[in-house]
Motif scaffolding. Structure first.
Motif, PDB file in Angstrom:
ATOM      1  N   SER A  22       4.929  44.670  31.534  1.00  0.00           N
ATOM      2  CA  SER A  22       4.479  43.288  31.359  1.00  0.00           C
ATOM      3  C   SER A  22       3.239  43.186  30.481  1.00  0.00           C
ATOM      4  O   SER A  22       3.157  42.328  29.590  1.00  0.00           O
ATOM      5  CB  SER A  22       4.208  42.658  32.727  1.00  0.00           C
ATOM      6  OG  SER A  22       5.399  42.451  33.441  1.00  0.00           O
ATOM      7  N   ALA A  23       2.242  44.033  30.718  1.00  0.00           N
ATOM      8  CA  ALA A  23       1.014  43.957  29.928  1.00  0.00           C
ATOM      9  C   ALA A  23       1.305  44.210  28.455  1.00  0.00           C
ATOM     10  O   ALA A  23       0.782  43.516  27.567  1.00  0.00           O
ATOM     11  CB  ALA A  23      -0.010  44.963  30.462  1.00  0.00           C
ATOM     12  N   TYR A  24       2.122  45.188  28.166  1.00  0.00           N
ATOM     13  CA  TYR A  24       2.470  45.495  26.775  1.00  0.00           C
ATOM     14  C   TYR A  24       3.251  44.333  26.140  1.00  0.00           C
ATOM     15  O   TYR A  24       3.074  44.021  24.961  1.00  0.00           O
ATOM     16  CB  TYR A  24       3.305  46.775  26.709  1.00  0.00           C
ATOM     17  CG  TYR A  24       2.480  48.043  26.647  1.00  0.00           C
ATOM     18  CD1 TYR A  24       2.274  48.702  25.444  1.00  0.00           C
ATOM     19  CD2 TYR A  24       1.904  48.583  27.787  1.00  0.00           C
ATOM     20  CE1 TYR A  24       1.527  49.860  25.369  1.00  0.00           C
ATOM     21  CE2 TYR A  24       1.152  49.745  27.738  1.00  0.00           C
ATOM     22  CZ  TYR A  24       0.965  50.388  26.526  1.00  0.00           C
ATOM     23  OH  TYR A  24       0.217  51.531  26.466  1.00  0.00           O
ATOM     24  N   ARG A  25       4.128  43.711  26.906  1.00  0.00           N
ATOM     25  CA  ARG A  25       4.885  42.583  26.360  1.00  0.00           C
ATOM     26  C   ARG A  25       3.964  41.423  26.018  1.00  0.00           C
ATOM     27  O   ARG A  25       4.097  40.796  24.956  1.00  0.00           O
ATOM     28  CB  ARG A  25       5.955  42.120  27.352  1.00  0.00           C
ATOM     29  CG  ARG A  25       7.108  43.076  27.528  1.00  0.00           C
ATOM     30  CD  ARG A  25       8.187  42.497  28.430  1.00  0.00           C
ATOM     31  NE  ARG A  25       8.943  41.458  27.775  1.00  0.00           N
ATOM     32  CZ  ARG A  25      10.026  41.669  27.026  1.00  0.00           C
ATOM     33  NH1 ARG A  25      10.462  42.899  26.829  1.00  0.00           N
ATOM     34  NH2 ARG A  25      10.675  40.659  26.473  1.00  0.00           N
ATOM     35  N   VAL A  26       3.045  41.120  26.907  1.00  0.00           N
ATOM     36  CA  VAL A  26       2.098  40.025  26.643  1.00  0.00           C
ATOM     37  C   VAL A  26       1.290  40.312  25.387  1.00  0.00           C
ATOM     38  O   VAL A  26       1.105  39.433  24.526  1.00  0.00           O
ATOM     39  CB  VAL A  26       1.184  39.816  27.862  1.00  0.00           C
ATOM     40  CG1 VAL A  26       0.012  38.902  27.503  1.00  0.00           C
ATOM     41  CG2 VAL A  26       1.973  39.223  29.027  1.00  0.00           C
ATOM     42  N   ALA A  27       0.801  41.541  25.267  1.00  0.00           N
ATOM     43  CA  ALA A  27       0.002  41.889  24.092  1.00  0.00           C
ATOM     44  C   ALA A  27       0.815  41.763  22.804  1.00  0.00           C
ATOM     45  O   ALA A  27       0.318  41.284  21.777  1.00  0.00           O
ATOM     46  CB  ALA A  27      -0.532  43.310  24.241  1.00  0.00           C
ATOM     47  N   ALA A  28       2.076  42.176  22.831  1.00  0.00           N
ATOM     48  CA  ALA A  28       2.916  42.104  21.630  1.00  0.00           C
ATOM     49  C   ALA A  28       3.281  40.663  21.294  1.00  0.00           C
ATOM     50  O   ALA A  28       3.409  40.304  20.111  1.00  0.00           O
ATOM     51  CB  ALA A  28       4.175  42.939  21.837  1.00  0.00           C
ATOM     52  N   LEU A  29       3.450  39.815  22.302  1.00  0.00           N
ATOM     53  CA  LEU A  29       3.855  38.434  22.075  1.00  0.00           C
ATOM     54  C   LEU A  29       2.692  37.525  21.691  1.00  0.00           C
ATOM     55  O   LEU A  29       2.904  36.443  21.130  1.00  0.00           O
ATOM     56  CB  LEU A  29       4.524  37.874  23.337  1.00  0.00           C
ATOM     57  CG  LEU A  29       5.920  38.401  23.649  1.00  0.00           C
ATOM     58  CD1 LEU A  29       6.291  38.111  25.102  1.00  0.00           C
ATOM     59  CD2 LEU A  29       6.952  37.802  22.701  1.00  0.00           C
ATOM     60  N   ASN A  30       1.484  37.932  21.974  1.00  0.00           N
ATOM     61  CA  ASN A  30       0.324  37.089  21.720  1.00  0.00           C
ATOM     62  C   ASN A  30       0.232  36.734  20.227  1.00  0.00           C
ATOM     63  O   ASN A  30       0.193  37.614  19.373  1.00  0.00           O
ATOM     64  CB  ASN A  30      -0.951  37.803  22.155  1.00  0.00           C
ATOM     65  CG  ASN A  30      -2.180  36.928  21.979  1.00  0.00           C
ATOM     66  OD1 ASN A  30      -2.128  35.729  22.231  1.00  0.00           O
ATOM     67  ND2 ASN A  30      -3.276  37.535  21.547  1.00  0.00           N
ATOM     68  N   GLY A  31       0.233  35.425  19.924  1.00  0.00           N
ATOM     69  CA  GLY A  31       0.122  34.980  18.548  1.00  0.00           C
ATOM     70  C   GLY A  31       1.332  35.270  17.687  1.00  0.00           C
ATOM     71  O   GLY A  31       1.216  35.351  16.458  1.00  0.00           O
ATOM     72  N   SER A  32       2.512  35.401  18.290  1.00  0.00           N
ATOM     73  CA  SER A  32       3.705  35.803  17.535  1.00  0.00           C
ATOM     74  C   SER A  32       4.311  34.677  16.701  1.00  0.00           C
ATOM     75  O   SER A  32       5.122  34.940  15.816  1.00  0.00           O
ATOM     76  CB  SER A  32       4.779  36.334  18.492  1.00  0.00           C
ATOM     77  OG  SER A  32       4.448  37.610  18.963  1.00  0.00           O
ATOM     78  N   TRP A  33       3.958  33.417  16.970  1.00  0.00           N
ATOM     79  CA  TRP A  33       4.654  32.300  16.320  1.00  0.00           C
ATOM     80  C   TRP A  33       3.739  31.505  15.398  1.00  0.00           C
ATOM     81  O   TRP A  33       2.525  31.401  15.622  1.00  0.00           O
ATOM     82  CB  TRP A  33       5.233  31.356  17.373  1.00  0.00           C
ATOM     83  CG  TRP A  33       6.260  31.998  18.245  1.00  0.00           C
ATOM     84  CD1 TRP A  33       7.589  32.097  17.987  1.00  0.00           C
ATOM     85  CD2 TRP A  33       6.042  32.643  19.508  1.00  0.00           C
ATOM     86  NE1 TRP A  33       8.228  32.753  19.005  1.00  0.00           N
ATOM     87  CE2 TRP A  33       7.301  33.105  19.966  1.00  0.00           C
ATOM     88  CE3 TRP A  33       4.923  32.870  20.295  1.00  0.00           C
ATOM     89  CZ2 TRP A  33       7.458  33.776  21.159  1.00  0.00           C
ATOM     90  CZ3 TRP A  33       5.068  33.548  21.495  1.00  0.00           C
ATOM     91  CH2 TRP A  33       6.333  33.995  21.909  1.00  0.00           C
ATOM     92  N   GLU A  34       4.325  30.928  14.348  1.00  0.00           N
ATOM     93  CA  GLU A  34       3.631  29.989  13.480  1.00  0.00           C
ATOM     94  C   GLU A  34       3.781  28.601  14.089  1.00  0.00           C
ATOM     95  O   GLU A  34       4.895  28.082  14.199  1.00  0.00           O
ATOM     96  CB  GLU A  34       4.241  30.008  12.082  1.00  0.00           C
ATOM     97  CG  GLU A  34       4.064  31.342  11.359  1.00  0.00           C
ATOM     98  CD  GLU A  34       4.758  31.348  10.011  1.00  0.00           C
ATOM     99  OE1 GLU A  34       5.720  30.552   9.835  1.00  0.00           O
ATOM    100  OE2 GLU A  34       4.351  32.132   9.139  1.00  0.00           O
ATOM    101  N   CYS A  35       2.701  28.003  14.488  1.00  0.00           N
ATOM    102  CA  CYS A  35       2.796  26.744  15.227  1.00  0.00           C
ATOM    103  C   CYS A  35       1.751  25.761  14.708  1.00  0.00           C
ATOM    104  O   CYS A  35       0.585  25.832  15.104  1.00  0.00           O
ATOM    105  CB  CYS A  35       2.614  26.981  16.723  1.00  0.00           C
ATOM    106  SG  CYS A  35       2.916  25.518  17.732  1.00  0.00           S
TER     107      CYS A  35
END
Length: 691
Positions: free
Chosen positions: A632-645
C-alpha cells in the motif's frame, strides 16, 4: 498402570455408554501412556482420533504427569474439543486469536497446574511472551504433545502454514520421555513421509497406525449444472430435499455471502460463515448448525476442518477445491453418525481461475524475500507495518515471508517486531518448484475426479494412498456405482428468479479511510485519517460474483471497445439505486492503458443519459511513475501526482469512472487530486471490483 478398561470408561464419558474402544485406539493410547512412545495416526474422519488424545491426557494426568498440549489449527475445532473434554471431566482451555482477553488467566492456570489440556493455535507458538515464558515450562513438564490436523505441517498438503513447521522446534526441545502424537485424516504417502520428517516423528520407535479411508455413509455425486446462475438455482431448488442440515462450500468469501443472501431471499434458513465473520457470531452460527436451527452454513474453508457434528446430513460444493486431499477432508464432515449423507460437487469452469489466483500469491521470488532480510537489523526490532514501507509486499504475504524466515532461522520475532539473526539463509528454489508442480498435479486430479466414470470414493482413496484399497474396489453408493444421478436442469421459474437476483447490479466500494504506515520513509508526510479522498462508491459487480462476475471478467479480458449496452443499463440501475445526499453534476473517467475506449464511452453515455457535464478523462502525466507495487505505501507513493488535472469549475459531486478497483488506492489518490482541483465530492463508479 493404565488399563484398557480404564480407557473404555473414559471413552463412555466422551461419547456415550454405547461407545466401544477400537483396537487401534487402544494401541495408540498404550504406546503413548504406558510405553511413552511417539505415534503417527492417519485414520479417516470420524474414526475417533480425538478420543485417543483425550483419553491419553486423562490417564497421564491421573498418573501425576503434566498437562497435554494440543496444537490445533482452527477456532471451531478448538471449541468442539474443549466441549468434548469437559464431558469426560478433562479441564481444558484454549489460547487463540479469539480469546485474547483470557490469555493471562490461562497462562496462570498453566503455571498453577489447574489445566489437564491446553489447546494452542500454531500461530501462538511464536508469540514472544508465550514462546519465552510459557512454552519452556510446557516443554519440560508436559505429559503429552499432540499435533492435530498434522497434514498442515507438510508443504505437500493442501495448505501452506509456516507456523505449523515451527512445531518441530517445540518437539525437539521436549524431554526424552514426553510422548508425541500426530494425527490426520487427509494424507497420502508423500504427505505422511513429509509430516514424519518435519515433526521428527517417524523414527524406529514411532508407532504408525494407518487405516482405510472408505466412508460407508457418504454418497458422492457430481452434478454439472451449467453456469453460476444455473448452479445456484439448482441448489435453491434442491436444498430442502437434502437430509438434515449441512454445509455449502464456496471458493471465495464473496461467493459465500452472495449464495447465502440468494438462498435466504428464497426462504431458506442459511447464513454465511467465512474468515471475516466476527468471532462471537461464529460461535452462534456453529451453535445454530449443531442445533439444526439452520438448514446450512454457506462457507469457505473457515469451518470445515475438525468441526464435529456427527449427524451432518450433506456437504455441497459450489466450485471444486484445488485438490482431492482438500476435498476429502471437507466432505468428511458429513455422515459421521448417520447411515447416509449426500456429498454433491457442482463444478464450474471458473474454478480454475480461482486456483490460479491462489497459486499466484504463493511464496514470492528470491529477490523479494532478500529485500525483507536486507530491511531488517540484528538488534533493532521492526514491526510488520514499518517493514511494509521498505519492501514491495502486501501485509499478508510479508507476514508469510517473515514466518518462513523465522522457521528457517534467518529472522526472529521479538517484542516490538522482527530482527535478523545474521544466520545464512538459502532460497530453496527446488522446494518451491516442487510444491508448485505438486499443486498442478493435484488440480488435474480434481478435474479427473469430476470426469471419471469409475467409483468416486475409490478415486479419492487412491489419491490418498489408502492402504486398504484393493484393485477393482467400488463403494456401491456413488452416482457412478449406482447409476442414480441428480439431474442438473431446473425449472424455468426457479432459474428466472435466481438470474434476476444475481443480475441485480450494484455493490458498495468502501473508500480508503486511513493512510498506510511508513509513508514518511518514502518522502510523504501523510498519516492517520484521510480527509480529502473519495466518498463511498459503487461497482456494477465483483469479478467473483455468481451473476455479474463472468460477464465482467469477459469484458475486461477482451480487446478494448465501446461500452456494451447491458453494461450501460447496469450502471444506470446502480445510479438509480444510489441514495446520495446530493445528485452528481458531472462525470469524469480515469485514464487507462488497457481500456481507454471502454471508459471514455461509458463517461459519454452516462453524461447523455443523466444530463451530466462530461469532463472527459483525467489523464496520466507523461512522466508518471509506473504502479507495479502490491504494498500500500509503495502504491500511494507511485500514484501521488500521477494525473494532469487543471482547475475544475464544478459545483457539486462528480462521478469518477474506472474499469476496475482492487486495493482502492488509485481511486483514493485520483479523488484527492480532483478535490484539490476544486471538486467538492468524488463518487467512484467502477465497472468491476475484485472483492
Amino acid at each position: 498402570m493404565a488399563t484398557r478398561e480404564h480407557a473404555q470408561s473414559i471413552l463412555e464419558q466422551l461419547a456415550g455408554p454405547t461407545a466401544t474402544l477400537r483396537d487401534d485406539q487402544w494401541s495408540a493410547i498404550e504406546a503413548l501412556v504406558v510405553q511413552r512412545r511417539q505415534a503417527l495416526v492417519v485414520q479417516r474422519t470420524g474414526w475417533g482420533k480425538s478420543a485417543v488424545y483425550f483419553i491419553a491426557a486423562k490417564l497421564l494426568r491421573s498418573a501425576g504427569l503434566g498437562p497435554t498440549v494440543i496444537v490445533s489449527p482452527l477456532l471451531a475445532l478448538m471449541r468442539n474439543q474443549v466441549a468434548a473434554a469437559e464431558r469426560a471431566g478433562v479441564r481444558a482451555a484454549t489460547i487463540n486469536s479469539g480469546n485474547v482477553t483470557e490469555w493471562d488467566a490461562i497462562h496462570q492456570q498453566v503455571a498453577d497446574g489447574g489445566l489437564d489440556v491446553l489447546l494452542v493455535s500454531p500461530e501462538r507458538l511464536n508469540n514472544p511472551d508465550f514462546r519465552d515464558n510459557v512454552l519452556p515450562a510446557l516443554a519440560s513438564d508436559a505429559g503429552l504433545v499432540v499435533v492435530d490436523e498434522a497434514h498442515c505441517v507438510s508443504d505437500w498438503g493442501h495448505d501452506f502454514r509456516p507456523d505449523y513447521r515451527r512445531i518441530r522446534t517445540l518437539i525437539s526441545e521436549l524431554g526424552s520421555n514426553i510422548p508425541v502424537l500426530a494425527t490426520t485424516a487427509t494424507a497420502n504417502d508423500r504427505v505422511v513421509t513429509d509430516v514424519a520428517a518435519q515433526l521428527g516423528v517417524g523414527g524406529r520407535d514411532t508407532l504408525v497406525l494407518r487405516g482405510g479411508l472408505d466412508r460407508e455413509s457418504l454418497r458422492l455425486s457430481v452434478v454439472k449444472a451449467g453456469n453460476p446462475a444455473q448452479r445456484s438455482a439448482w441448489l435453491a431448488a434442491q436444498l430442502d430435499s437434502l437430509p438434515g442440515s449441512g454445509i455449502i462450500y464456496t471458493l471465495t468469501v464473496a461467493q459465500a455471502n452472495d449464495v447465502a443472501a440468494l438462498l435466504a431471499e428464497q426462504g431458506h434458513k442459511v447464513a454465511a460463515y467465512t474468515g471475516s465473520t466476527d468471532t462471537t457470531e461464529r460461535e452462534q452460527l456453529e451453535s445454530d448448525l449443531l442445533g439444526n436451527r439452520v438448514k446450512a452454513l454457506v462457507e469457505t474453508s473457515a469451518l470445515g476442518m475438525g468441526f464435529d457434528k456427527p449427524d451432518l446430513g450433506f456437504v455441497v460444493h459450489l466450485g471444486a477445491p484445488s485438490s482431492p486431499i482438500a476435498y476429502y477432508q471437507q466432505v468428511g464432515r458429513a455422515g459421521r453418525a448417520t447411515d447416509s449423507a449426500e456429498v454433491i460437487l457442482l463444478p464450474g469452469t471458473e474454478d480454475q481461475d480461482v486456483w490460479r489466483y491462489f497459486a499466484s500469491v504463493a511464496f514470492p521470488s528470491e529477490t523479494l524475500v532478500r529485500s525483507v532480510l536486507h530491511a531488517l537489523d540484528t538488534d533493532r526490532p521492526q514491526s510488520t507495518p514499518a517493514l511494509e514501507s521498505q519492501v514491495d509486499l502486501n501485509r499478508s504475504r510479508l507476514e508469510m515471508v517473515l514466518k518462513v524466515l523465522d522457521v528457517d532461522g534467518a529472522v526472529r520475532r521479538v517484542k516490538g517486531g522482527w530482527v535478523a539473526t545474521g544466520e545464512p539463509w538459502t532460497y530453496d528454489e527446488e522446494r518451491y518448484r516442487a510444491l508448485d508442480a505438486a499443486r498442478r498435479r493435484e488440480q488435474q486430479a480434481m478435474l479427473d475426479y469430476q470426469n471419471t466414470d469409475g467409483c468416486r470414493m475409490a478415486f479419492l482413496r487412491g489419491q490418498l494412498d489408502d492402504p486398504e484399497l484393493a484393485p477393482g474396489d467400488r463403494c456401491g453408493r456413488c452416482d457412478n456405482c449406482t447409476g442414480a444421478r441428480y439431474q442438473g436442469a431446473v425449472d424455468e421459474a426457479t432459474l428466472a428468479a435466481t438470474v434476476e437476483r444475481l443480475q441485480r447490479p450494484g455493490v458498495e466500494v468502501a473508500p480508503r479511510k486511513q493512510w498506510p504506515t511508513g509513508l514518511a520513509a518514502l518522502g510523504l508526510e501523510w498519516s492517520g485519517r484521510i480527509t480529502d479522498g473519495a466518498a463511498p462508491g459503487r461497482a456494477i459487480g465483483r469479478l467473483t460474483d455468481l451473476g455479474w462476475g463472468a460477464r465482467l471478467r469477459k469484458l475486461l479480458a477482451e480487446p478494448d471497445r465501446e461500452v456494451p449496452d447491458d453494461i450501460v443499463q447496469a450502471a444506470i440501475a446502480v445510479l438509480k439505486a444510489w441514495n446520495w445526499s446530493t445528485r452528481p453534476v458531472a462525470v469524469i473517467g480515469l485514464d487507462s492503458q488497457t481500456h481507454p475506449l471502454l471508459i471514455s464511452s461509458t463517461v459519454q453515455r452516462l453524461a447523455q443519459v443523466g444530463r451530466l457535464a462530461d469532463l472527459g478523462t483525467l489523464r496520466y502525466r507523461p512522466d508518471r511513475r509506473p504502479v507495479t507495487a502490491a504494498n500500500s505505501a509503495y502504491r500511494v507513493a507511485a500514484l501521488n501526482g500521477s494525473w494532469e488535472c487543471p482547475d475544475l469549475d464544478v459545483h457539486g459531486p462528480v462521478l469518477l469512472v474506472d474499469d476496475m478497483t482492487d486495493t482502492g488506492w488509485t481511486l483514493t489518490m485520483a479523488a484527492r487530486q480532483l478535490r484539490r482541483a476544486g471538486v467538492p465530492e468524488v463518487l467512484p463508479l467502477v465497472l468491476a471490483s475484485t472483492s
